[in-house]
Design a protein around this motif. Structure first.
Motif, PDB file in Angstrom:
ATOM      1  N   ASP A 127       0.833  -1.194   0.000  1.00 53.41           N
ATOM      2  CA  ASP A 127       0.000   0.000   0.000  1.00 53.41           C
ATOM      3  C   ASP A 127       0.871   1.249   0.000  1.00 53.41           C
ATOM      4  O   ASP A 127       0.577   2.224  -0.687  1.00 53.41           O
ATOM      5  CB  ASP A 127      -0.925   0.000   1.219  1.00 53.41           C
ATOM      6  N   HIS A 128       1.946   1.196   0.780  1.00 56.98           N
ATOM      7  CA  HIS A 128       2.850   2.334   0.891  1.00 56.98           C
ATOM      8  C   HIS A 128       4.294   1.836   0.904  1.00 56.98           C
ATOM      9  O   HIS A 128       4.577   0.761   1.452  1.00 56.98           O
ATOM     10  CB  HIS A 128       2.598   3.129   2.170  1.00 56.98           C
ATOM     11  N   VAL A 129       5.179   2.625   0.328  1.00 53.57           N
ATOM     12  CA  VAL A 129       6.619   2.346   0.365  1.00 53.57           C
ATOM     13  C   VAL A 129       7.321   3.554   0.970  1.00 53.57           C
ATOM     14  O   VAL A 129       7.031   4.699   0.600  1.00 53.57           O
ATOM     15  CB  VAL A 129       7.188   2.070  -1.049  1.00 53.57           C
ATOM     16  N   VAL A 130       8.233   3.302   1.896  1.00 58.75           N
ATOM     17  CA  VAL A 130       9.045   4.361   2.489  1.00 58.75           C
ATOM     18  C   VAL A 130      10.510   3.987   2.325  1.00 58.75           C
ATOM     19  O   VAL A 130      10.925   2.887   2.701  1.00 58.75           O
ATOM     20  CB  VAL A 130       8.732   4.558   3.985  1.00 58.75           C
ATOM     21  N   ALA A 152       5.165   0.166  -9.768  1.00 57.92           N
ATOM     22  CA  ALA A 152       4.373  -0.909 -10.367  1.00 57.92           C
ATOM     23  C   ALA A 152       3.795  -1.851  -9.312  1.00 57.92           C
ATOM     24  O   ALA A 152       2.853  -2.592  -9.591  1.00 57.92           O
ATOM     25  CB  ALA A 152       5.233  -1.695 -11.353  1.00 57.92           C
ATOM     26  N   ARG A 153       4.359  -1.808  -8.096  1.00 60.46           N
ATOM     27  CA  ARG A 153       3.925  -2.722  -7.026  1.00 60.46           C
ATOM     28  C   ARG A 153       3.325  -1.992  -5.835  1.00 60.46           C
ATOM     29  O   ARG A 153       3.145  -2.588  -4.768  1.00 60.46           O
ATOM     30  CB  ARG A 153       5.128  -3.568  -6.577  1.00 60.46           C
ATOM     31  N   THR A 154       3.022  -0.697  -6.017  1.00 65.97           N
ATOM     32  CA  THR A 154       2.533   0.109  -4.896  1.00 65.97           C
ATOM     33  C   THR A 154       1.157   0.676  -5.220  1.00 65.97           C
ATOM     34  O   THR A 154       0.948   1.268  -6.270  1.00 65.97           O
ATOM     35  CB  THR A 154       3.510   1.267  -4.588  1.00 65.97           C
ATOM     36  N   ARG A 155       0.228   0.516  -4.277  1.00 68.27           N
ATOM     37  CA  ARG A 155      -1.159   0.902  -4.524  1.00 68.27           C
ATOM     38  C   ARG A 155      -1.466   2.360  -4.182  1.00 68.27           C
ATOM     39  O   ARG A 155      -2.360   2.958  -4.787  1.00 68.27           O
ATOM     40  CB  ARG A 155      -2.087  -0.017  -3.711  1.00 68.27           C
ATOM     41  N   GLN A 156      -0.757   2.945  -3.219  1.00 68.09           N
ATOM     42  CA  GLN A 156      -1.179   4.273  -2.763  1.00 68.09           C
ATOM     43  C   GLN A 156      -0.076   5.324  -2.782  1.00 68.09           C
ATOM     44  O   GLN A 156      -0.242   6.362  -3.433  1.00 68.09           O
ATOM     45  CB  GLN A 156      -1.784   4.167  -1.353  1.00 68.09           C
ATOM     46  N   SER A 157       1.017   5.139  -2.068  1.00 71.58           N
ATOM     47  CA  SER A 157       2.016   6.201  -2.029  1.00 71.58           C
ATOM     48  C   SER A 157       3.423   5.660  -1.868  1.00 71.58           C
ATOM     49  O   SER A 157       3.633   4.560  -1.343  1.00 71.58           O
ATOM     50  CB  SER A 157       1.720   7.191  -0.889  1.00 71.58           C
ATOM     51  N   ILE A 158       4.379   6.454  -2.343  1.00 71.38           N
ATOM     52  CA  ILE A 158       5.803   6.172  -2.180  1.00 71.38           C
ATOM     53  C   ILE A 158       6.453   7.435  -1.614  1.00 71.38           C
ATOM     54  O   ILE A 158       6.256   8.537  -2.136  1.00 71.38           O
ATOM     55  CB  ILE A 158       6.475   5.808  -3.519  1.00 71.38           C
ATOM     56  N   VAL A 159       7.193   7.252  -0.547  1.00 70.46           N
ATOM     57  CA  VAL A 159       7.899   8.369   0.066  1.00 70.46           C
ATOM     58  C   VAL A 159       9.381   8.030   0.100  1.00 70.46           C
ATOM     59  O   VAL A 159       9.780   6.977   0.607  1.00 70.46           O
ATOM     60  CB  VAL A 159       7.403   8.642   1.499  1.00 70.46           C
ATOM     61  N   ILE A 160      10.194   8.911  -0.485  1.00 68.13           N
ATOM     62  CA  ILE A 160      11.635   8.694  -0.487  1.00 68.13           C
ATOM     63  C   ILE A 160      12.315   9.951   0.045  1.00 68.13           C
ATOM     64  O   ILE A 160      11.679  10.994   0.237  1.00 68.13           O
ATOM     65  CB  ILE A 160      12.180   8.389  -1.901  1.00 68.13           C
ATOM     66  N   TRP A 209       0.705   9.158 -11.375  1.00 66.62           N
ATOM     67  CA  TRP A 209       1.268   9.512 -10.079  1.00 66.62           C
ATOM     68  C   TRP A 209       1.495  11.014 -10.044  1.00 66.62           C
ATOM     69  O   TRP A 209       1.785  11.626 -11.062  1.00 66.62           O
ATOM     70  CB  TRP A 209       2.596   8.793  -9.849  1.00 66.62           C
ATOM     71  N   THR A 210       1.386  11.582  -8.855  1.00 68.16           N
ATOM     72  CA  THR A 210       1.659  13.009  -8.696  1.00 68.16           C
ATOM     73  C   THR A 210       2.569  13.230  -7.494  1.00 68.16           C
ATOM     74  O   THR A 210       2.475  12.511  -6.488  1.00 68.16           O
ATOM     75  CB  THR A 210       0.365  13.813  -8.485  1.00 68.16           C
ATOM     76  N   GLU A 228       7.209  12.979  -1.710  1.00 69.11           N
ATOM     77  CA  GLU A 228       6.088  12.047  -1.724  1.00 69.11           C
ATOM     78  C   GLU A 228       5.431  11.965  -3.087  1.00 69.11           C
ATOM     79  O   GLU A 228       5.169  12.983  -3.727  1.00 69.11           O
ATOM     80  CB  GLU A 228       5.036  12.464  -0.698  1.00 69.11           C
ATOM     81  N   LEU A 229       5.181  10.751  -3.525  1.00 68.02           N
ATOM     82  CA  LEU A 229       4.426  10.485  -4.746  1.00 68.02           C
ATOM     83  C   LEU A 229       3.165   9.721  -4.375  1.00 68.02           C
ATOM     84  O   LEU A 229       3.220   8.760  -3.593  1.00 68.02           O
ATOM     85  CB  LEU A 229       5.252   9.649  -5.715  1.00 68.02           C
ATOM     86  N   LYS A 230       2.030  10.143  -4.922  1.00 69.44           N
ATOM     87  CA  LYS A 230       0.773   9.448  -4.674  1.00 69.44           C
ATOM     88  C   LYS A 230       0.153   9.018  -5.985  1.00 69.44           C
ATOM     89  O   LYS A 230       0.205   9.726  -6.990  1.00 69.44           O
ATOM     90  CB  LYS A 230      -0.204  10.340  -3.901  1.00 69.44           C
ATOM     91  N   ARG A 231      -0.448   7.840  -5.942  1.00 71.12           N
ATOM     92  CA  ARG A 231      -1.163   7.354  -7.118  1.00 71.12           C
ATOM     93  C   ARG A 231      -2.419   8.179  -7.305  1.00 71.12           C
ATOM     94  O   ARG A 231      -3.176   8.410  -6.354  1.00 71.12           O
ATOM     95  CB  ARG A 231      -1.502   5.864  -6.982  1.00 71.12           C
ATOM     96  N   ALA A 232      -2.647   8.651  -8.520  1.00 75.62           N
ATOM     97  CA  ALA A 232      -3.801   9.520  -8.783  1.00 75.62           C
ATOM     98  C   ALA A 232      -5.102   8.725  -8.651  1.00 75.62           C
ATOM     99  O   ALA A 232      -5.151   7.528  -8.949  1.00 75.62           O
ATOM    100  CB  ALA A 232      -3.682  10.085 -10.188  1.00 75.62           C
TER     101      ALA A 232
END
Length: 232
Positions: A127-130, A152-160, A209-210, A228-232
């Motif tokens: 759901d989320h990647v940090v 490709a494997r994340t449903r909601q958000s990625i934070v790096i 993604w935004t 932070e990137l979130k799936r639109a």
């Protein structure tokens, strides 16, 4: 799983964090007394971790989280306390062992520790990647490629986090070379937010993604920027 430059850099980092500096990083991420330089790094990391956690939902029950570059496990533990099922992975086996030891007994069923590559497809989807300070040592193109693969494997958000490229940071890096080797971290690769955004936009479909927010954390010799990137 990654490019040749990604694999080569990962091997260098594995050697450093798993062999050369495992004890140093275990101490840095504890409450033990450290040098003034490391005190600033510890304070900065604490602030950054709190920032990244604040960008996740307060209630993480039923959410699957990838802690990509978990180190000694502080972020994974906090996410598990909020109800998440956490996959915590790091290339440094010695640091993962410390993380396992530090995980409270009542949370160990909620955290699955792994030693290896964050891009391993066998880890599944999330759901989320940090990824806190785990990509700052890679070339910008490799950072973008890694994030694209995780998308490709994340449903909601990625934070790096990334090392922001600024004149001040360049000066600080040069000054840092004057300090004893034991106080040096592995070389990081600064990049501007604009460059990183451009590289990421080249790797995913417009609108999928935004980039929703970014925040700089500065504490002495610690300087890192959350993104932070979130799936639109």
């Amino acid at each position: 799983m990654g490019s040749a430059s990604y694999a080569a850099r990962r091997s260098q980092l594995e050697t450093y964090f798993d062999r050369t500096a495992a004890e140093t990083w275990a101490r840095l991420t504890s409450t033990a007394k450290v040098s003034r330089i490391r005190e600033t790094v510890r304070a900065g990391r604490d602030e950054m971790r709190a920032t990244l956690l604040s960008w996740l939902p307060e209630d993480l029950s039923g959410r699957r989280i990838l802690d990509a570059g978990c180190g000694t496990g502080a972020l994974a533990i906090e996410a598990a306390r909020r109800g998440a099922d956490v996959i915590a992975i790091d290339i440094a086996g010695n640091l993962v062992n410390v993380a396992r030891e530090r995980a409270p007994s009542d949370l160990k069923g909620s955290i699955e520790f792994h030693v290896g590559d964050m891009l391993n497809p066998e880890l599944g989807s999330f759901d989320h990647v940090v990824a806190m300070d785990s990509l700052i040592h890679y070339q910008p193109a490799d950072i973008a490629d890694t994030v694209a693969k995780l998308m490709a494997r994340t449903r909601q958000s990625i934070v790096i986090t990334f090392a922001p490229k600024t004149p001040l940071l360049t000066v600080m890096h040069n000054v840092g070379l004057l300090f004893p080797r034991g106080d040096r971290a592995p070389a990081i690769v600064p990049v501007t937010a604009t460059t990183l955004c451009d590289l990421l936009e080249d790797r995913f479909e417009a609108g999928d993604w935004t980039n929703t927010r970014t925040q700089l954390v500065t504490s002495g010799f610690y300087k890192s920027q959350a993104f932070e990137l979130k799936r639109a």
